[in-house]
Design a protein around this motif. Structure first.
Motif, short mmCIF file in Angstrom:
data_model
loop_
_atom_site.label_atom_id
_atom_site.label_comp_id
_atom_site.label_asym_id
_atom_site.label_seq_id
_atom_site.Cartn_x
_atom_site.Cartn_y
_atom_site.Cartn_z
N GLY A 172 72.06 -7.08 57.64
CA GLY A 172 70.93 -7.90 57.69
C GLY A 172 70.81 -9.18 58.67
N SER A 173 71.68 -9.33 59.12
CA SER A 173 71.50 -10.44 60.22
C SER A 173 70.10 -10.40 61.35
N LYS A 174 69.92 -9.22 61.45
CA LYS A 174 68.80 -9.21 62.32
C LYS A 174 67.26 -8.92 61.77
N LEU A 175 67.37 -8.93 60.57
CA LEU A 175 65.98 -8.60 59.67
C LEU A 175 65.29 -10.06 59.92
N LYS A 176 64.05 -9.58 60.16
CA LYS A 176 62.78 -10.57 60.33
C LYS A 176 61.55 -10.33 59.56
N SER A 177 60.80 -11.18 59.39
CA SER A 177 59.33 -11.21 58.64
C SER A 177 58.62 -10.14 59.69
N GLY A 178 58.00 -8.96 59.01
CA GLY A 178 57.38 -8.12 59.44
C GLY A 178 58.18 -6.58 59.70
N ASP A 179 59.42 -6.90 59.23
CA ASP A 179 60.06 -5.29 59.34
C ASP A 179 59.55 -4.51 58.15
N VAL A 180 59.63 -3.43 58.51
CA VAL A 180 59.09 -2.48 57.36
C VAL A 180 60.04 -1.97 56.44
N LEU A 181 59.94 -1.62 55.22
CA LEU A 181 60.88 -1.26 54.12
C LEU A 181 60.44 0.30 53.58
N ILE A 182 61.32 1.10 53.93
CA ILE A 182 61.22 2.47 53.83
C ILE A 182 62.02 2.91 52.62
N GLY A 183 61.73 3.62 51.75
CA GLY A 183 62.29 4.16 50.35
C GLY A 183 62.66 5.68 50.64
N LEU A 184 63.67 5.76 50.10
CA LEU A 184 64.28 7.39 50.26
C LEU A 184 64.53 7.55 48.77
N ARG A 185 63.61 8.81 48.22
CA ARG A 185 63.37 9.27 47.02
C ARG A 185 64.63 9.51 46.26
N SER A 186 64.81 9.26 44.83
CA SER A 186 65.60 9.52 44.23
C SER A 186 65.56 10.73 43.46
N LYS A 311 58.75 -2.66 62.64
CA LYS A 311 57.62 -1.77 62.48
C LYS A 311 57.49 -0.57 63.61
N GLU A 312 57.93 -1.15 64.77
CA GLU A 312 57.66 -0.21 65.87
C GLU A 312 58.55 1.12 65.85
N ASP A 313 59.53 0.96 64.63
CA ASP A 313 60.42 2.11 64.65
C ASP A 313 60.07 3.11 63.50
N VAL A 314 59.09 2.90 62.45
CA VAL A 314 58.72 3.26 61.47
C VAL A 314 58.67 4.74 61.36
N ASP A 315 57.66 5.30 62.36
CA ASP A 315 57.23 6.73 62.58
C ASP A 315 58.46 7.57 63.07
N LYS A 322 62.99 12.67 57.69
CA LYS A 322 62.38 14.03 57.22
C LYS A 322 63.22 15.32 57.46
N ALA A 323 63.62 15.29 59.06
CA ALA A 323 64.31 16.08 59.51
C ALA A 323 65.66 16.44 58.68
N ASN A 324 66.19 15.35 58.04
CA ASN A 324 67.22 15.29 57.20
C ASN A 324 67.26 15.32 55.80
N GLY A 325 66.10 16.18 55.44
CA GLY A 325 65.85 16.39 54.08
C GLY A 325 65.22 15.33 53.05
N GLU A 326 65.01 14.18 53.54
CA GLU A 326 64.44 13.10 53.02
C GLU A 326 62.85 12.94 53.17
N ASP A 327 62.07 13.00 52.05
CA ASP A 327 60.64 12.79 52.05
C ASP A 327 60.48 11.17 51.89
N ALA A 328 60.49 10.56 53.04
CA ALA A 328 60.67 9.04 52.88
C ALA A 328 59.26 8.46 52.79
N VAL A 329 59.38 7.12 52.05
CA VAL A 329 57.89 6.60 52.03
C VAL A 329 58.07 5.13 52.44
N VAL A 330 57.00 4.53 52.87
CA VAL A 330 56.71 3.21 53.42
C VAL A 330 56.54 2.34 52.04
#
Length: 344
Positions: A172-186, A311-315, A322-330
């Motif tokens: 978490g040390s490199k975390l900054k404002s503007g970074d995007v949170l991605i959820g992996l479904r349960s 945010k540049e890495d979100v896509d 997705k390639a690893n079986g996760e239907d992730a969501v922003v």
């Protein structure tokens, strides 16, 4: 083996049942063998030789947990082959949050009466969890506890050890404002909050078989769905993009777990409409008349793991997951502040 004690058996402990349990579980343990395993089960310690050759500064990471009162559902349904997956999941999902690859797992089963076939069934689930997370089951313990617990009940706990290269660890040390949170479904309720779940539905031999329009399976079967294991998708994501932080959404839900991945001065802003709330949670809230705050403060609500990336890495991150079986969501973004979690 000629080890047998008539006196000990009369006191409630059958050592020969323990030997049979070990024989029955060996085929399940064999499924988990990976490079580094030195010994089979049955010795006084599980041996593992880790490979450090490609690491600058190897760090061992450990985690331990149990399954909790979800076990009550396994007893009522007399289904014991998935609860072991939960035991592994609760440990390896924690360990991978800092970027560690699980290496090996050991289990502890305390049981009122050792029925070898039941113990082997429990271990089959533990082995499946190890296979899903790519770690080895190198040992464990089955303890028969007559007089301490009912003969038809048991408890399961375990711990795992993983490895990470310190320069690549997620802290978490490199975390900054503007970074995007991605959820992996349960996959469901996972293994937390079951004391409240059991209270909401008044779980017993009858109610556990109830059906609801909101659910595609009976209540008990829905609730017993094993905890999803996120190890392989998270490790794959780390190879593709810079993962800033990871949070395993367990007991305490969003409000307790997300702040654990944030550094001072940052807040997680969650778009409530983006949370893929599962039908079981909507049903629990309705039946139990539970406040929305308490739901998000107790359960995963349909999101078992949250990662933070630039945010540049979100896509790219969504594509890899997705390639690893996760239907992730922003789910939202990181903003300035010290509020922990806020919903928009």
């Amino acid at each position: 083996m000629n080890s047998f004690s008539e006196s000990y058996k009369a006191a409630g402990v059958d050592v020969t049942a323990g030997y049979k349990s070990v024989e029955l579980m060996k085929k399940h343990v064999a499924r988990t063998k990976i490079d580094g395993v030195v010994s089979g089960i049955g010795g006084f310690g599980g041996l593992f030789a880790p490979n450090f050759k490609d690491m600058e500064e190897p760090i061992l990471v450990s985690g331990t947990d149990g399954v909790g009162t979800k076990l009550k559902l396994a007893f009522l349904l007399n289904k014991h082959d998935t609860i072991g997956i939960d035991s592994v999941a609760m440990c390896v999902n924690d360990v991978v949050c800092c970027g560690a690859k699980p290496l090996f797992f050991l289990d502890y089963i305390a049981i009122g009466k050792n029925i070898p076939e039941k113990v082997a069934e429990i271990v089959s689930g533990i082995a499946e969890g190890c296979v899903q997370s790519g770690c080895a089951l190198v040992g464990g313990e089955t303890a028969e506890h007559p007089g301490l617990m009912p003969v038809d009940e048991y408890d399961v706990a375990g711990f795992c050890v993983g490895i990470a290269d310190k320069p690549k660890m997620i802290d978490g040390s490199k975390l900054k404002s503007g970074d995007v949170l991605i959820g992996l479904r349960s996959s469901g309720v996972h293994s937390n909050g079951f004391s409240l779940v059991r209270k909401i539905f008044d779980i017993n031999e009858t109610t556990i078989n109830n059906t609801y329009d909101e659910l595609d399976k009976p209540l008990g079967e829905t609730l017993l769905t094993p905890t999803k294991i996120y190890v392989k998708p998270i490790l794959a994501l780390m190879d593709a993009v810079e993962v800033k932080a990871v949070s395993h959404i367990t007991g305490g839900g969003f409000y307790e777990n997300i702040p654990r991945m944030l550094k001072d001065g940052l807040t997680a802003k969650i778009d409530k409409a983006a949370v893929p709330v599962l039908p079981i949670f909507k049903l629990m809230q309705k039946v139990g008349n539970i406040s929305e705050h308490d739901m998000f403060n107790t359960f995963n609500m349909g999101v078992g793991m949250i990662t933070a990336v630039d945010k540049e890495d979100v896509d790219k991150a969504i594509e890899v997951l997705k390639a690893n079986g996760e239907d992730a969501v922003v789910l939202g973004e990181v903003i300035e502040g010290n509020e922990g979690v806020v919903f928009a």
